[in-house]
Design a protein around this motif. Structure first.
Motif, PDB file in Angstrom:
ATOM      1  N   LEU A 109      -0.507   0.018  -7.691  1.00 58.53           N
ATOM      2  CA  LEU A 109      -0.970  -1.296  -8.119  1.00 58.53           C
ATOM      3  C   LEU A 109      -0.925  -2.196  -6.893  1.00 58.53           C
ATOM      4  O   LEU A 109       0.137  -2.376  -6.285  1.00 58.53           O
ATOM      5  N   GLY A 110      -2.087  -2.705  -6.485  1.00 52.33           N
ATOM      6  CA  GLY A 110      -2.148  -3.554  -5.310  1.00 52.33           C
ATOM      7  C   GLY A 110      -2.810  -2.868  -4.131  1.00 52.33           C
ATOM      8  O   GLY A 110      -3.294  -1.736  -4.222  1.00 52.33           O
ATOM      9  N   ALA A 115      -0.112  -3.583   2.521  1.00 52.06           N
ATOM     10  CA  ALA A 115       1.054  -4.179   1.869  1.00 52.06           C
ATOM     11  C   ALA A 115       2.192  -4.446   2.845  1.00 52.06           C
ATOM     12  O   ALA A 115       2.552  -3.587   3.649  1.00 52.06           O
ATOM     13  N   ASP A 116       2.747  -5.637   2.744  1.00 50.24           N
ATOM     14  CA  ASP A 116       3.937  -5.985   3.523  1.00 50.24           C
ATOM     15  C   ASP A 116       5.205  -5.541   2.805  1.00 50.24           C
ATOM     16  O   ASP A 116       6.214  -5.226   3.455  1.00 50.24           O
ATOM     17  N   ALA A 202       6.133  -2.315   7.048  1.00 45.06           N
ATOM     18  CA  ALA A 202       6.224  -2.489   5.596  1.00 45.06           C
ATOM     19  C   ALA A 202       7.658  -2.297   5.108  1.00 45.06           C
ATOM     20  O   ALA A 202       8.350  -1.357   5.520  1.00 45.06           O
ATOM     21  N   HIS A 203       8.066  -3.181   4.231  1.00 46.44           N
ATOM     22  CA  HIS A 203       9.392  -3.110   3.609  1.00 46.44           C
ATOM     23  C   HIS A 203       9.250  -2.309   2.324  1.00 46.44           C
ATOM     24  O   HIS A 203       8.499  -2.700   1.422  1.00 46.44           O
ATOM     25  N   ILE A 204       9.944  -1.170   2.237  1.00 47.78           N
ATOM     26  CA  ILE A 204       9.831  -0.282   1.082  1.00 47.78           C
ATOM     27  C   ILE A 204      11.142  -0.276   0.308  1.00 47.78           C
ATOM     28  O   ILE A 204      12.218  -0.054   0.877  1.00 47.78           O
ATOM     29  N   SER A 205      11.042  -0.524  -0.984  1.00 50.59           N
ATOM     30  CA  SER A 205      12.200  -0.484  -1.877  1.00 50.59           C
ATOM     31  C   SER A 205      12.001   0.601  -2.915  1.00 50.59           C
ATOM     32  O   SER A 205      10.904   0.778  -3.449  1.00 50.59           O
TER      33      SER A 205
END
Length: 326
Positions: A109-110, A115-116, A202-205
């Motif tokens: 989604l997105g 994506a940041d 990119a910050h991945i959670s």
């Protein structure tokens, strides 16, 4: 005879409860397991995941889901056919799709390529293509909240990763780490490929729910993500944050109305198998950053407007100082 020491009685109680859970799982009706296999094509052959191959993957998986829907309909399973057809819609973006058996899918989604901040959701038990809409609903709720909260010019994406065969809630599999051990290498591989398709900064959670927290615990050592959040966790199979050997910040939360609090946080050897998942991730001894989930029940962590969803969004956006702690 002198009375048993309190710790001995507690250990015996926990073992008795675990044995009861296992017996119930073994004795449970097996009608679900007896369901005939639903025919579906083999997964599409995809190029290596990069920012430039995303749309190729989306198109190939939509086509594969369409074929799976046709085969399910011909097999006399309109429910699965409808689920497959929904995922095949032009507006849906599938990185992976496998309609065979219980089914697996990875949905974006997105705008993933730019994506940041990216959240990867890992679901718990009883998640399959047949129940996928509730998983998609959780991902969509988080995405909506992220878009609302993200600073101007910040791009976000959410990935619903149903990349493993989840156990049934009432089953022997849900009481052991076996499915998680099988899933963890696939999650690790996915995160590595994700890094090749997204901006370097990119910050991945990794946001993990219920049995999905066991999967994330098994995948955690050295995993290239920034944050791992555990919600509604029965345990991770590790006794502490240090035992996860993770590079990421580790967060945990449990809502006040979550029945998982009644699961004993211990493990025991029964019939040659280790049952249970060890330490409670929201306990002080475990060492996670415990955040507020208010009165969420086991299915409520991604409810729009909830404290837990707000905090999961803050974690995804890297706004760690804004996370409300429990």
């Amino acid at each position: 005879m002198p009375p048993k020491p309190p710790h001995t009685r507690t250990q015996r109680w926990r073992r008795t409860l675990l044995a009861t859970l296992l017996t119930a799982a073994i004795a449970a009706p097996l009608s679900g397991a007896a369901r005939p296999q639903i025919p579906a094509p083999a997964p599409a052959t995809l190029p290596s995941l990069t920012a430039t191959t995303l749309h190729t993957a989306y198109e190939a998986n939509r086509a594969n889901a369409t074929r799976a829907a046709d085969m399910a309909a011909a097999h006399g399973d309109p429910h699965r056919a409808a689920a497959d057809r929904t995922l095949a819609a032009p507006a849906r973006h599938l990185l992976t799709f496998d309609g065979r058996g219980a089914g697996q899918a990875t949905e974006v989604l997105g705008d993933l390529a730019h994506a940041d901040h990216i959240a990867v959701l890992v679901p718990g038990s009883d998640t399959s293509l047949d129940t996928y809409p509730r998983f998609h609903k959780a991902a969509a709720a988080l995405y909506t909240d992220l878009v609302h909260r993200a600073p101007h010019g910040t791009t976000v994406a959410v990935i619903a990763w149903l990349g493993y065969e989840t156990p049934a809630t009432v089953s022997t599999a849900v009481t052991t780490t076996t499915r998680a051990d099988e899933a963890a290498p696939h999650l690790r591989t996915f995160i590595r490929s994700l890094r090749t398709a997204t901006p370097p900064q990119a910050h991945i959670s990794l946001l993990c729910h219920s049995y999905g927290t066991v999967v994330c615990g098994r995948a955690a050592p050295g995993l290239d993500v920034d944050d791992i959040a555990l919600v509604g966790s029965p345990g991770t199979g590790a006794d502490s944050v240090a035992a996860l050997h993770a590079n990421a910040r580790i967060w945990a939360a449990r809502g006040g109305d979550d029945w998982i609090r009644h699961v004993p946080h211990t493990s025991a050897q029964l019939f040659g198998t280790t049952i249970g998942f060890g330490a409670d991730p929201v306990s002080r001894a475990f060492g996670a950053r415990v955040f507020d989930a208010a009165d969420s029940d086991h299915s409520g962590y991604f409810t729009p407007g909830s404290a837990s969803l707000a905090n999961l969004a803050r974690i995804t956006l890297g706004e760690t100082s804004e996370v409300t702690r429990a």
